[in-house]
Design a protein around this motif. Structure first.
Motif, short mmCIF file in Angstrom:
data_model
loop_
_atom_site.label_atom_id
_atom_site.label_comp_id
_atom_site.label_asym_id
_atom_site.label_seq_id
_atom_site.Cartn_x
_atom_site.Cartn_y
_atom_site.Cartn_z
N ALA A 212 0.83 -1.21 0.00
CA ALA A 212 0.00 0.00 0.00
C ALA A 212 0.86 1.25 0.00
CB ALA A 212 -0.94 -0.01 1.21
N VAL A 213 1.95 1.25 0.79
CA VAL A 213 2.86 2.39 0.80
C VAL A 213 3.51 2.57 -0.56
CG1 VAL A 213 4.98 3.30 1.81
CG2 VAL A 213 3.27 2.23 3.28
N ARG A 214 3.95 1.46 -1.16
CA ARG A 214 4.58 1.54 -2.47
C ARG A 214 3.62 2.07 -3.52
NH1 ARG A 214 4.98 -4.07 -4.75
NH2 ARG A 214 2.79 -3.51 -5.09
N ALA B 225 -13.35 1.58 -5.99
CA ALA B 225 -14.39 1.26 -6.97
C ALA B 225 -13.84 0.46 -8.14
CB ALA B 225 -15.03 2.56 -7.46
N LEU B 226 -12.59 0.74 -8.53
CA LEU B 226 -12.02 0.07 -9.69
C LEU B 226 -11.44 -1.30 -9.36
CD1 LEU B 226 -10.19 3.03 -11.49
CD2 LEU B 226 -12.24 1.84 -12.25
N THR B 227 -10.71 -1.40 -8.26
CA THR B 227 -9.92 -2.61 -8.00
C THR B 227 -10.26 -3.32 -6.70
OG1 THR B 227 -8.17 -1.37 -6.85
CG2 THR B 227 -8.01 -1.55 -9.25
N GLY B 228 -10.99 -2.70 -5.80
CA GLY B 228 -11.25 -3.33 -4.50
C GLY B 228 -9.97 -3.43 -3.70
N GLN B 229 -9.69 -4.64 -3.18
CA GLN B 229 -8.47 -4.88 -2.42
C GLN B 229 -7.29 -5.31 -3.28
OE1 GLN B 229 -7.93 -4.32 0.82
NE2 GLN B 229 -10.02 -3.55 1.09
N ASN B 230 -7.49 -5.40 -4.58
CA ASN B 230 -6.40 -5.87 -5.45
C ASN B 230 -5.31 -4.83 -5.65
OD1 ASN B 230 -7.75 -8.33 -5.85
ND2 ASN B 230 -8.95 -7.48 -7.55
N PHE B 231 -5.63 -3.56 -5.39
CA PHE B 231 -4.63 -2.49 -5.51
C PHE B 231 -4.66 -1.71 -4.21
CE2 PHE B 231 -3.03 1.67 -6.92
CZ PHE B 231 -1.89 1.27 -7.59
#
Length: 297
Positions: free
Chosen positions: A74-76, A240-246
């Protein structure tokens, strides 16, 4: 025969003048109290929640935050998004503002169209771009109509395309804020400076570098601080676009608070965003200060 001595005159006691509260204090005081209650008290509560449990001071919540497998990705992702997005937003905003300054035909319509994303919420903007980048969205439909093969732009195993989708959506959503600030800054710059540089034979890029941008520095400073702080808070569009994937830092704060029901770790993540935003603002203020005024801040 008794002689009456004259009575001494009564001494007048001089009272020190009462100190009156300056009117500025009465005007500023309510605002200061309101800001302390609105911002200061929540910050104190957040610090206590992140570093305190039933037994007292602890670093357990910070350790859980750092050890979480989603924290460093997440930081990256957040830092990478900011490093790429902020320069692009300012380049687009300055270009569009200079175009509006040249008074093209229907320039007011152009400004209105470019400012439309300001009226949309982050989540609404994310849903708009979800309809575009979805597997059966408008982009793949247009590619299919042209005889080209579409792609799974938001697939969980394709981090590059997910990042590009979030970047494009954020550029569309947030560049209008920078545009409004830059346009307001250009309105305060007299055209005489640019015309004088033209008389002396300066090219467009020379006028932009040595005349327009230095005079636009105060507006760019404000826009840079606001956009960087708001970029650290990017969440709804990516959600909205990726959920938890990004994963992003604010998204992790939301996940710890709502999904994992741990407000202490969520407070630690919020403090990370607060500290980084403050340090970034201080850096911008020092890096973009007007050196002609002398002194140090």
């Amino acid at each position: 025969m008794t002689v009456q001595t004259p009575t001494a005159p009564a001494r007048t006691v001089l009272r020190p003048p009462q100190r009156r509260v300056p009117p500025a204090v009465w005007l500023i005081g309510p605002s200061v109290i309101f800001m302390v209650l609105l911002l200061g008290w929540p910050v104190i509560e957040g610090v206590l929640q992140a570093f305190q449990n039933e037994k007292g001071f602890t670093l357990d919540f910070v350790a859980r935050m750092v050890q979480d497998p989603y924290f460093w990705p997440a930081v990256r992702n957040t830092l990478l998004l900011i490093v790429i997005m902020i320069p692009l937003q300012f380049a687009f905003a300055i270009g569009m503002a200079l175009l509006l300054r040249s008074n093209p035909r229907l320039h007011k319509v152009h400004f209105f169209v470019w400012a439309i994303p300001l009226a949309l919420s982050d989540l609404a903007a994310g849903l708009v771009w979800l309809a575009i980048f979805n597997d059966r969205g408008y982009l793949n439909s247009a590619l299919s109509w042209l005889g080209l093969q579409g792609s799974s732009w938001l697939a969980y195993d394709n981090q590059t395309t997910m990042f590009m989708c979030v970047l494009i959506a954020e550029l569309w959503r947030a560049t209008s804020l920078v545009l409004v600030i830059v346009v307001a800054g250009l309105q305060g710059i007299p055209k005489d400076y640019d015309e004088a540089a033209q008389v002396f034979g300066a090219t467009f890029w020379q006028r932009l570098r040595h005349v327009t941008l230095p005079l636009l520095k105060p507006s760019l400073q404000v826009a840079l601080i606001l956009r960087t702080i708001l970029a650290f808070q990017t969440f709804a569009v990516a959600q909205a676009l990726t959920g938890q994937n990004f994963p992003l830092v604010v998204g992790e704060t939301y996940r710890w608070y709502t999904g994992l029901q741990n407000p202490n770790v969520a407070a630690a993540l919020a403090l990370v965003i607060l500290v980084v935003s403050m340090l970034t603002s201080i850096f911008y203020l020092r890096a973009l200060r007007d050196k002609s005024q002398g002194g140090k801040r």
